[in-house]
Write an enzyme that holds these catalytic residues in place. Sequence first.
Site, PDB file in Angstrom:
ATOM      1  N   ARG A   1      -6.889 -17.349  21.586  1.00  0.00           N
ATOM      2  CA  ARG A   1      -8.075 -18.189  21.805  1.00  0.00           C
ATOM      3  C   ARG A   1      -8.645 -18.034  23.208  1.00  0.00           C
ATOM      4  O   ARG A   1      -9.781 -18.455  23.473  1.00  0.00           O
ATOM      5  CB  ARG A   1      -7.724 -19.657  21.514  1.00  0.00           C
TER       6      ARG A   1
ATOM      7  N   TYR B   1     -34.211 -14.431  14.549  1.00  0.00           N
ATOM      8  CA  TYR B   1     -33.302 -14.391  13.408  1.00  0.00           C
ATOM      9  C   TYR B   1     -33.155 -15.821  12.881  1.00  0.00           C
ATOM     10  O   TYR B   1     -33.022 -16.775  13.655  1.00  0.00           O
ATOM     11  CB  TYR B   1     -31.950 -13.826  13.853  1.00  0.00           C
TER      12      TYR B   1
ATOM     13  N   ASP C   1     -30.807 -10.858  22.296  1.00  0.00           N
ATOM     14  CA  ASP C   1     -30.106 -10.415  21.095  1.00  0.00           C
ATOM     15  C   ASP C   1     -30.485  -8.945  20.926  1.00  0.00           C
ATOM     16  O   ASP C   1     -31.612  -8.619  20.545  1.00  0.00           O
ATOM     17  CB  ASP C   1     -30.544 -11.241  19.888  1.00  0.00           C
TER      18      ASP C   1
ATOM     19  N   LYS D   1     -23.027  -5.631  12.664  1.00  0.00           N
ATOM     20  CA  LYS D   1     -24.075  -4.678  12.308  1.00  0.00           C
ATOM     21  C   LYS D   1     -23.759  -3.267  12.821  1.00  0.00           C
ATOM     22  O   LYS D   1     -22.816  -2.654  12.374  1.00  0.00           O
ATOM     23  CB  LYS D   1     -25.411  -5.201  12.830  1.00  0.00           C
TER      24      LYS D   1
END
Length: 386
Positions: free
Chosen positions: A48, A102, A174, A199
């Site tokens: 984490r 998006y 982005d 992606k």
Amino acid sequence: MKTKSLGINTICAHVGEVEDKQFQGAISPLYMSSSYQYDGVDVKRYPRYFNTPNQEALGKKIAALEKSEAGMIFGSGMAAVSHCMLAFLHKGDHVVLPQTLYGGTYNFIVEEFGKFGIEYSFAKGFSEDDFRSEIKENTKVIYVETPSNPLMKVTDLEMIAGLAKEHNLVSMIDNTFASPINQTPADFGIDIMIHSATKYMGGHSDICAGAVAASTEHMDKIWNISKNLGGSLSDYTVWLLERSLKTMALRVKQQSRNAKRMAKWLDKNEHIAKVYYPGLKSHPDYKLAKKQMKGFSGMLSFELAEGIDPNQFMKSLKLIKQSMSLAGVESTILSPTHTSHALLTPEERANQGIADGLLRFSVGIEEKADLIADFEQALMIVAVTA
């Protein structure tokens, strides 16, 4: 190894590897442990905390690809977006964004920011005046997405970075649609680069991940909140992502070449009403895209001629898959209205210029002739019934 002097394929193949000191294997070993020694060690590792051996090494590759000092890997693209935003925006702060975003990012902002007391404004256009007019005294972040999803609008990165520095703001992008192969925003002064690594970085439609690259100073702030929010990624997926990144430059260059060829073919086809691709000279942002991009991306969108049913067209395709997500080696197509932007209201989609008949085409690595043949046979079927 000084990454600044290395070529892009060399960075993809070699930077950010975990050295196999025991067996001298050619690839990174995978460390699956979720529990590490804490006493008498230089680094107290915990999944984490984003600092297991595989997480740490892959962060270095992401940083090298984006010409930055540091990188982090997250559980998804939206985890990367949300962690970055919340690291620099607090109660009473304000962020400026473009209107075309998006759908997941847009939904996160309009649904969640009010709960945190964070204000936001959407620029009405893409010019410097459009963004400048939305900046307030409490603005802390300016966030862009270029090329945009799904209309492939291009934002001037040098202009955005200049505005950010002028007003002492943190600039974020982005960079998913371009990938570091086609665009390195740090060259233009952007502070933080964000990716849905699902992606182009993953590239095989089998990984869900996010990535961030920034200066060490900015990354420290992102890490500080991320360790509390818990958006880390399993080491097995981290290892798979590092493997996939080795071929990213090869894949993306082929996808970008294919997309440009397909955009030109679609643009001349009588059954296609409009094509959105910044690599076309007819695109309003062509000159800007040529200035700040090395390639024009493997993504494009288009609208069919009036009377042709887009759903019937997609169902008539045989090679190209009707599928969500994007940027895999296989070509896929979808309707943004029913997928990436389904969370928006019809009015919100209309404000972004997203028509119900718009189709987003993620171009793969197949042969151009095979992709064209699939379009031709599908168009022949739907044009007859139109």
